[in-house]
Design a protein around this motif. Sequence first.
Motif, PDB file in Angstrom:
ATOM      1  N   SER A  45       0.830  -1.207   0.000  1.00  0.00           N
ATOM      2  CA  SER A  45       0.000   0.000   0.000  1.00  0.00           C
ATOM      3  C   SER A  45       0.863   1.254   0.000  1.00  0.00           C
ATOM      4  O   SER A  45       0.597   2.211  -0.737  1.00  0.00           O
ATOM      5  N   TRP A  46       1.898   1.260   0.821  1.00  0.00           N
ATOM      6  CA  TRP A  46       2.796   2.424   0.884  1.00  0.00           C
ATOM      7  C   TRP A  46       3.524   2.620  -0.442  1.00  0.00           C
ATOM      8  O   TRP A  46       3.596   3.733  -0.964  1.00  0.00           O
ATOM      9  N   ARG A  47       4.021   1.522  -1.002  1.00  0.00           N
ATOM     10  CA  ARG A  47       4.792   1.631  -2.246  1.00  0.00           C
ATOM     11  C   ARG A  47       3.905   1.996  -3.428  1.00  0.00           C
ATOM     12  O   ARG A  47       4.335   2.694  -4.343  1.00  0.00           O
ATOM     13  N   GLY A  48       2.645   1.541  -3.407  1.00  0.00           N
ATOM     14  CA  GLY A  48       1.752   1.815  -4.534  1.00  0.00           C
ATOM     15  C   GLY A  48       0.805   2.973  -4.322  1.00  0.00           C
ATOM     16  O   GLY A  48      -0.029   3.250  -5.192  1.00  0.00           O
ATOM     17  N   GLY A  49       0.903   3.658  -3.161  1.00  0.00           N
ATOM     18  CA  GLY A  49       0.022   4.776  -2.879  1.00  0.00           C
ATOM     19  C   GLY A  49      -1.440   4.352  -2.726  1.00  0.00           C
ATOM     20  O   GLY A  49      -2.349   5.085  -3.117  1.00  0.00           O
ATOM     21  N   LEU A  50      -1.665   3.176  -2.139  1.00  0.00           N
ATOM     22  CA  LEU A  50      -3.018   2.648  -1.978  1.00  0.00           C
ATOM     23  C   LEU A  50      -3.596   3.024  -0.618  1.00  0.00           C
ATOM     24  O   LEU A  50      -2.861   3.310   0.325  1.00  0.00           O
ATOM     25  N   ASN A  51      -4.916   2.966  -0.535  1.00  0.00           N
ATOM     26  CA  ASN A  51      -5.595   3.151   0.741  1.00  0.00           C
ATOM     27  C   ASN A  51      -5.440   1.854   1.541  1.00  0.00           C
ATOM     28  O   ASN A  51      -5.992   0.816   1.165  1.00  0.00           O
ATOM     29  N   PHE A  52      -4.717   1.914   2.637  1.00  0.00           N
ATOM     30  CA  PHE A  52      -4.377   0.712   3.400  1.00  0.00           C
ATOM     31  C   PHE A  52      -5.627   0.011   3.936  1.00  0.00           C
ATOM     32  O   PHE A  52      -5.767  -1.215   3.808  1.00  0.00           O
ATOM     33  N   VAL A  53      -6.546   0.756   4.525  1.00  0.00           N
ATOM     34  CA  VAL A  53      -7.721   0.149   5.142  1.00  0.00           C
ATOM     35  C   VAL A  53      -8.610  -0.516   4.100  1.00  0.00           C
ATOM     36  O   VAL A  53      -9.072  -1.652   4.280  1.00  0.00           O
ATOM     37  N   ARG A  54      -8.837   0.148   2.966  1.00  0.00           N
ATOM     38  CA  ARG A  54      -9.682  -0.438   1.930  1.00  0.00           C
ATOM     39  C   ARG A  54      -9.015  -1.675   1.304  1.00  0.00           C
ATOM     40  O   ARG A  54      -9.693  -2.636   0.937  1.00  0.00           O
ATOM     41  N   THR A  55      -7.710  -1.637   1.191  1.00  0.00           N
ATOM     42  CA  THR A  55      -7.009  -2.820   0.699  1.00  0.00           C
ATOM     43  C   THR A  55      -7.181  -3.983   1.673  1.00  0.00           C
ATOM     44  O   THR A  55      -7.410  -5.127   1.260  1.00  0.00           O
ATOM     45  N   CYS A  56      -7.109  -3.694   2.975  1.00  0.00           N
ATOM     46  CA  CYS A  56      -7.344  -4.737   3.983  1.00  0.00           C
ATOM     47  C   CYS A  56      -8.760  -5.296   3.877  1.00  0.00           C
ATOM     48  O   CYS A  56      -8.979  -6.496   4.081  1.00  0.00           O
ATOM     49  N   ASP A  57      -9.734  -4.436   3.561  1.00  0.00           N
ATOM     50  CA  ASP A  57     -11.111  -4.907   3.383  1.00  0.00           C
ATOM     51  C   ASP A  57     -11.179  -5.989   2.321  1.00  0.00           C
ATOM     52  O   ASP A  57     -11.840  -7.028   2.503  1.00  0.00           O
ATOM     53  N   TYR A  58     -10.523  -5.756   1.201  1.00  0.00           N
ATOM     54  CA  TYR A  58     -10.573  -6.701   0.088  1.00  0.00           C
ATOM     55  C   TYR A  58      -9.828  -7.995   0.425  1.00  0.00           C
ATOM     56  O   TYR A  58     -10.287  -9.090   0.083  1.00  0.00           O
ATOM     57  N   ILE A  59      -8.687  -7.867   1.092  1.00  0.00           N
ATOM     58  CA  ILE A  59      -7.923  -9.061   1.452  1.00  0.00           C
ATOM     59  C   ILE A  59      -8.677  -9.899   2.475  1.00  0.00           C
ATOM     60  O   ILE A  59      -8.674 -11.135   2.410  1.00  0.00           O
ATOM     61  N   ALA A  60      -9.366  -9.244   3.418  1.00  0.00           N
ATOM     62  CA  ALA A  60     -10.067  -9.965   4.482  1.00  0.00           C
ATOM     63  C   ALA A  60     -11.091 -10.940   3.922  1.00  0.00           C
ATOM     64  O   ALA A  60     -11.280 -12.046   4.454  1.00  0.00           O
ATOM     65  N   VAL A  61     -11.767 -10.559   2.840  1.00  0.00           N
ATOM     66  CA  VAL A  61     -12.786 -11.429   2.249  1.00  0.00           C
ATOM     67  C   VAL A  61     -12.154 -12.702   1.674  1.00  0.00           C
ATOM     68  O   VAL A  61     -12.826 -13.741   1.562  1.00  0.00           O
TER      69      VAL A  61
END
Length: 304
Positions: free
Chosen positions: A133-149
């Motif tokens: 997320s840091w390297r790609g400039g992503l929203n960390f929390v929203r990325t976690c949402d997708y991974i959690a599923v």
Amino acid sequence: MLSLSAAAAAPALVGAGHQPLHWESLGLSPIALDLGFFAIKWYSLAYLAGIMLGYFHLGRMIRQPGAPLAQRHADDLFFYATLGIILGGRLGYALFYAPELLSDPARLVRLWEGGMSFHGGLIGTVLAIAWVSWRGGLNFVRTCDYIAVCVPPGLFFGRCANFVNGELWGRVTDSKLPWVMVFPGAGPLPRHPSQLYEALLEGIVLGLVLFLLFWRTRARWRPGLLVGLFTLGYALARFTVEFYREPDAQLLDFAMRSGLSMGQWLTLPMMAIGLGFVARALIRQPLAVTIQPTGQPAGSTVVS
């Protein structure tokens, strides 16, 4: 505690004439494929199946409107999360359950001998997501949402592999339930197949809840809701099943002194974190996402 429960269970079982299942009679083996010079274990295949299925499902999810990451980010996550699961899982097991491994690097790296911690793997995965997320400039929390599923199927396969290995069995019980079982190396008395309880709650039930929330509701537009529900749901499932699961032998005294098993103590902060994410997501307004309808000319948008 173990000897007391065993002594109490024995008379009841004998008197009732109840015949429990025996793990050996199921014809299970930890080895999925033995080539003589090389053996593949079900536990390894469980990790592989969980990671590959998660990667496939993530690819479908990010093709939906408003996804917080692209396919190139999913590819990076696949690599770094795999490292996080393996390294974090092993180090977490050594830290939480077998500290003696930390002073013996030769044993620490013997992953094929077993010993992985979900909580350690979770920390490793979170660090992997944070890095991508840091390297790609992503929203960390929203990325976690997708991974959690994508996580519950891996939990399901892992717990099934524990059962096939005949390990991490449940506590001694005098229950007349038809599925209580005698496990090899665990004595002659029947026990709960707690591995299957965990597979059901952590894998199937939690997975269905998150899957339906993602695909059938607007939950993904509330940052932190899905990862919060995953964290809370896993913690509640694990805390409950630990009442039926035998504590690790080296931590039996700890469980007796503290009143809870190590697994239960580790889920308490997860409950607090999960509740915090859920409350934050529900208090805040959902995201307003601009979506281009399929088949419509450029400039035709709807706000979701």
